[in-house]
Design a protein around this motif. Structure first.
Motif, short mmCIF file in Angstrom:
data_model
loop_
_atom_site.label_atom_id
_atom_site.label_comp_id
_atom_site.label_asym_id
_atom_site.label_seq_id
_atom_site.Cartn_x
_atom_site.Cartn_y
_atom_site.Cartn_z
N ASP A 147 0.82 -1.22 0.00
CA ASP A 147 0.00 0.00 0.00
C ASP A 147 0.85 1.27 0.00
N LEU A 148 2.15 1.12 0.31
CA LEU A 148 3.01 2.31 0.37
C LEU A 148 3.54 2.73 -1.01
N GLY A 198 7.61 -15.92 -2.44
CA GLY A 198 7.96 -15.58 -1.06
C GLY A 198 9.02 -14.51 -0.93
N ILE A 199 9.36 -13.84 -2.04
CA ILE A 199 10.35 -12.76 -1.99
C ILE A 199 9.70 -11.48 -2.52
N ALA A 200 9.78 -10.41 -1.73
CA ALA A 200 9.25 -9.12 -2.18
C ALA A 200 10.39 -8.31 -2.78
N MET A 201 10.17 -7.80 -3.98
CA MET A 201 11.14 -6.90 -4.61
C MET A 201 10.64 -5.47 -4.39
N VAL A 202 11.42 -4.69 -3.67
CA VAL A 202 11.01 -3.35 -3.29
C VAL A 202 11.88 -2.34 -4.03
N SER A 203 11.26 -1.56 -4.91
CA SER A 203 12.01 -0.60 -5.72
C SER A 203 11.76 0.82 -5.25
N THR A 204 12.85 1.52 -4.98
CA THR A 204 12.74 2.92 -4.57
C THR A 204 13.54 3.80 -5.54
N PRO A 261 7.59 1.56 10.65
CA PRO A 261 6.88 0.31 11.01
C PRO A 261 5.88 -0.10 9.94
N GLU A 262 5.24 0.87 9.28
CA GLU A 262 4.21 0.51 8.30
C GLU A 262 4.80 -0.09 7.02
N ALA A 263 6.11 0.05 6.80
CA ALA A 263 6.72 -0.53 5.60
C ALA A 263 6.71 -2.06 5.66
N GLY A 264 6.81 -2.61 6.86
CA GLY A 264 6.78 -4.07 7.01
C GLY A 264 8.03 -4.75 6.50
N ASP A 314 8.48 3.14 -5.53
CA ASP A 314 8.00 2.97 -6.90
C ASP A 314 7.27 1.66 -7.14
N ALA A 315 7.71 0.57 -6.50
CA ALA A 315 7.08 -0.72 -6.77
C ALA A 315 7.35 -1.70 -5.64
N VAL A 316 6.36 -2.52 -5.36
CA VAL A 316 6.54 -3.68 -4.48
C VAL A 316 5.90 -4.85 -5.20
N THR A 317 6.71 -5.80 -5.62
CA THR A 317 6.15 -6.98 -6.29
C THR A 317 6.62 -8.21 -5.54
#
Lengths: 140, 150
Positions: B7-8, B118-124, B76-79, B111-114
């Motif tokens: 959601d972020l 079981g692995i989250a790719m977090v793009s900033t 904390p909300e980033a998880g 920019d993205a969380v995919t």
């Protein structure tokens, strides 16, 4: 010292360089960058989280390879952009050092934009540690 | 599944205080990455090349970007469990050189969380600007965050 000439050909090898990284280099990079993750300086911690031992910061490996390119150029600001994928951890022995081999070749030329793509192959004992390590470099 | 909060995506974090870049910090970073151009170390050489002072090495913006990314990663909300984070990729685009004396501001865009396997790719994307609001550097970063069972 050099600059990329506008008539440089795709596939041209620009340079090949080796750089040593030892534990002292990791401590130095930790301090300079502010990245104090213990996997980069604490053997016990690194082993506990399943690593083969203390590993180099990916950003150190990226920085060392980028510096080989910017030192080869007369003007480091000729590098307009630079990106990598981190494909394999780089364990750093103690005592001793790990040797990075950096080979730079021209991957593409965009005469219209006045830039070339320089591909950096970065290996440790013939294994690639940075994937798609590419810099966009200004032509002269 | 990871706990990373998709959601972020779209959120911008810009609460990190400005960074005043010093010649000492540039020299220290240049030494650490083996960047030996005199433009990083010698004010006279940098001025002769048309800069107001020594310029930073090509990956120096990471110092500013990682500090700013911490505001997002540690919220904390980033998880995001940082002990499960691996750096997947990083890229820098220079809009102009970073020069000693710069006072720089950072805004981190999520920019993205995919998520897959079981692995989250977090793009900033960290947009670094100067006091005038002009763009200095864009830093994109992707972190791979393993879930508890990955």
């Amino acid at each position: 010292m050099s600059a990329l000439a506008a008539d440089v050909g795709v596939g041209a090898e620009l340079f090949s360089a080796t750089r040593s990284v030892d534990r002292a280099a990791l401590v130095r990079y930790a301090g300079a960058s502010g990245d104090f993750n213990p996997i980069h300086w604490n053997e016990r911690f690194a082993l506990e989280v399943g690593l083969p031992g203390v590993i180099a910061h990916g950003m150190l490996t990226m920085g060392v390879a980028g510096s080989a390119l910017t030192d080869w150029l007369d003007d480091p600001t000729d590098v307009l952009s630079y990106g990598v994928r981190f494909t394999r951890p780089v364990p750093v022995p103690d005592p001793g050092a790990v040797e990075l081999l950096i080979v730079a070749t021209v991957g593409a030329v965009d005469a219209g934009a006045g830039t070339a793509r320089v591909d950096l192959r970065v290996t440790v004992e013939d294994k690639t540690v940075l994937g798609k390590a590419q810099a966009q470099v200004r032509l002269h | 599944m990871t706990e990373v909060n998709a959601d972020l995506v779209g959120r911008v974090f810009s609460g990190t205080p400005p960074c005043v870049v010093s010649a000492v910090k540039i020299a220290e970073f240049a030494e650490a990455v083996g960047a030996h151009s005199p433009l990083h170390h010698d004010t006279a050489a940098a001025r002769a090349a048309g800069h107001t002072d020594v310029i930073a090495p090509v990956t120096f913006a990471v110092v500013i970007a990682q500090r700013a990314e911490a505001e997002y990663i540690n919220s904390p909300e980033a998880g995001i469990d940082f002990s499960r984070v691996v750096h997947a990729n990083e890229a820098f685009t220079a809009h102009r050189p970073i020069v000693a004396g710069d006072r720089l501001h950072a805004a981190v865009h999520v920019d993205a969380v995919t998520e897959r396997a079981g692995i989250a790719m977090v793009s900033t994307r960290c947009e670094i600007t100067d006091d005038a609001g002009d763009p200095v550097s864009s830093v994109t970063s992707t972190l791979a965050v393993r879930g508890a069972d990955a």
